[in-house]
Motif scaffolding. Structure first.
Motif, mmCIF file in Angstrom:
data_model
loop_
_atom_site.group_PDB
_atom_site.id
_atom_site.type_symbol
_atom_site.label_atom_id
_atom_site.label_comp_id
_atom_site.label_asym_id
_atom_site.label_seq_id
_atom_site.Cartn_x
_atom_site.Cartn_y
_atom_site.Cartn_z
ATOM 1 N N UNK A 255 52.777 -53.936 -72.830
ATOM 2 C CA UNK A 255 52.459 -55.037 -73.726
ATOM 3 C C UNK A 255 51.905 -54.644 -75.072
ATOM 4 N N UNK A 256 52.039 -53.381 -75.471
ATOM 5 C CA UNK A 256 51.605 -52.983 -76.811
ATOM 6 C C UNK A 256 52.441 -53.748 -77.837
ATOM 7 N N UNK A 257 51.835 -54.368 -78.856
ATOM 8 C CA UNK A 257 52.613 -55.101 -79.853
ATOM 9 C C UNK A 257 53.702 -54.213 -80.473
ATOM 10 N N UNK A 258 54.855 -54.809 -80.724
ATOM 11 C CA UNK A 258 55.988 -54.024 -81.199
ATOM 12 C C UNK A 258 55.689 -53.349 -82.530
ATOM 13 N N UNK A 259 55.044 -54.068 -83.447
ATOM 14 C CA UNK A 259 54.765 -53.436 -84.740
ATOM 15 C C UNK A 259 53.815 -52.253 -84.587
ATOM 16 N N UNK A 260 52.907 -52.334 -83.610
ATOM 17 C CA UNK A 260 52.006 -51.216 -83.355
ATOM 18 C C UNK A 260 52.770 -50.035 -82.748
ATOM 19 N N UNK A 261 53.702 -50.335 -81.847
ATOM 20 C CA UNK A 261 54.502 -49.270 -81.236
ATOM 21 C C UNK A 261 55.353 -48.559 -82.287
#
Length: 310
Positions: A255-261
């Motif tokens: 569930x890590x935010x996509x922009x953070x990934x």
């Protein structure tokens, strides 16, 4: 008619333009074949995030050591070395110039330098990893290594957990010092392979990495990772650690935010590129071509210069 050309290797950090230069060299030297020196393009299905050569490129110029393993398999330096030496011998028999290209420094050294690669003892390694998680950490393991193989211990920092664990794994598993397997990677002997490197400024390299990650996302990288994550056999430990794949799996599974990934992928890739440049920068046999990233890295001038000395 014999070409009498020995192999040439194009090296450098990720996103430096190595593959483009290698392809242009092959076009200018008909009959040449490309040999990948990459630890992740060996996996089938891991295409976008590894910048694997396209089907069109592979149809134009034969590429070797691509798609060798399933993504649920672990892949080792030993397996790569065996495959690469077989391919290079076959190319010599057919009198085909070999263009090695990639940024996996250890994989390259396993081919161009005499190197006896120790075996693997997974259960032993797992136990050492658990010890490294303990209160004494890798420093405790390093002290243990120093008692068993002082030379190997002197070649690595106590904080370098990966190297310390591997050296102890081999020393205990093989029953002989890790240092006995060779002079170490700090020794650069003569080689029949001509080594050419592409070196960008740090700013240009970082910009190219960020742009490439964005282009890969637009090309469907997330969906590629989603498909891999859904495999019944799962992904191997090695495959899961690939640049960007680990971060996108973190988005899909944790569930890590996509922009953070995506941001983590860019930062980790930039750090990795810096380590690649440090690795290759220590090799005095490499002839370097510098670029600010503005010019076409497969420019006629660069290709002419490489061909002239090949």
């Amino acid at each position: 008619m014999s070409t009498n050309l020995g192999p040439i290797a194009i090296v450098g950090a990720t996103a430096s333009g190595k593959s483009a230069l290698a392809l242009e060299l092959a076009r200018r030297r008909p009959g040449s074949e490309i040999v990948s020196v990459d630890s992740m393009v060996v996996y089938r299905g891991m295409d976008i995030g590894t910048s694997k050569p396209s089907l069109a490129e592979r149809a134009e110029v034969p590429h070797h050591l691509v798609d060798l393993a399933e993504p649920w398999e672990d892949f080792s330096v030993q397996r790569y070395q065996d495959a690469a030496l077989t391919v290079l011998a076959e190319l010599r028999e057919r009198d085909r110039p070999a263009i090695l290209v990639g940024g996996a420094g250890l994989y390259l050294r396993s081919v161009i330098d005499p190197m006896s690669i120790p075996g693997r003892w997974p259960e032993l390694a797992a136990g050492l990893e658990r010890e490294a998680d303990g209160p004494d950490g890798s420093a405790g393991l390093h002290a243990r290594l120093a008692a068993l193989d002082p030379l190997a211990a002197s070649r690595m920092l106590p904080a370098n957990r990966r190297r310390v664990v591997r050296a102890l794994e081999v020393t205990l598993g093989a029953g002989r010092p890790f240092s006995s397997f060779g002079p170490g990677l700090s020794k650069y002997g003569p080689t029949s392979v001509r080594l050419v490197g592409i070196r960008l400024t740090r700013a240009a390299r970082n910009l190219r990495i960020a742009a490439r990650v964005q282009a890969q996302m637009e090309a469907g990288w997330l969906e590629e990772v989603r498909g891999l994550a859904g495999l019944a056999q799962g992904l191997s430990r090695t495959a899961r650690q690939a640049l960007g794949y680990r971060e996108l799996l973190g988005h899909l599974e944790d569930g890590i935010p996509l922009d953070e990934a995506i941001a983590q992928t860019v930062c980790r890739t930039q750090r990795f590129a810096k380590r690649q440049e440090a690795w290759f920068g220590r090799d005095p046999r490499i002839v370097w071509f510098d670029s600010d990233g503005e010019d076409d890295l497969k420019s006629s001038a660069m290709v002419d210069a490489v061909l002239r000395d090949w």
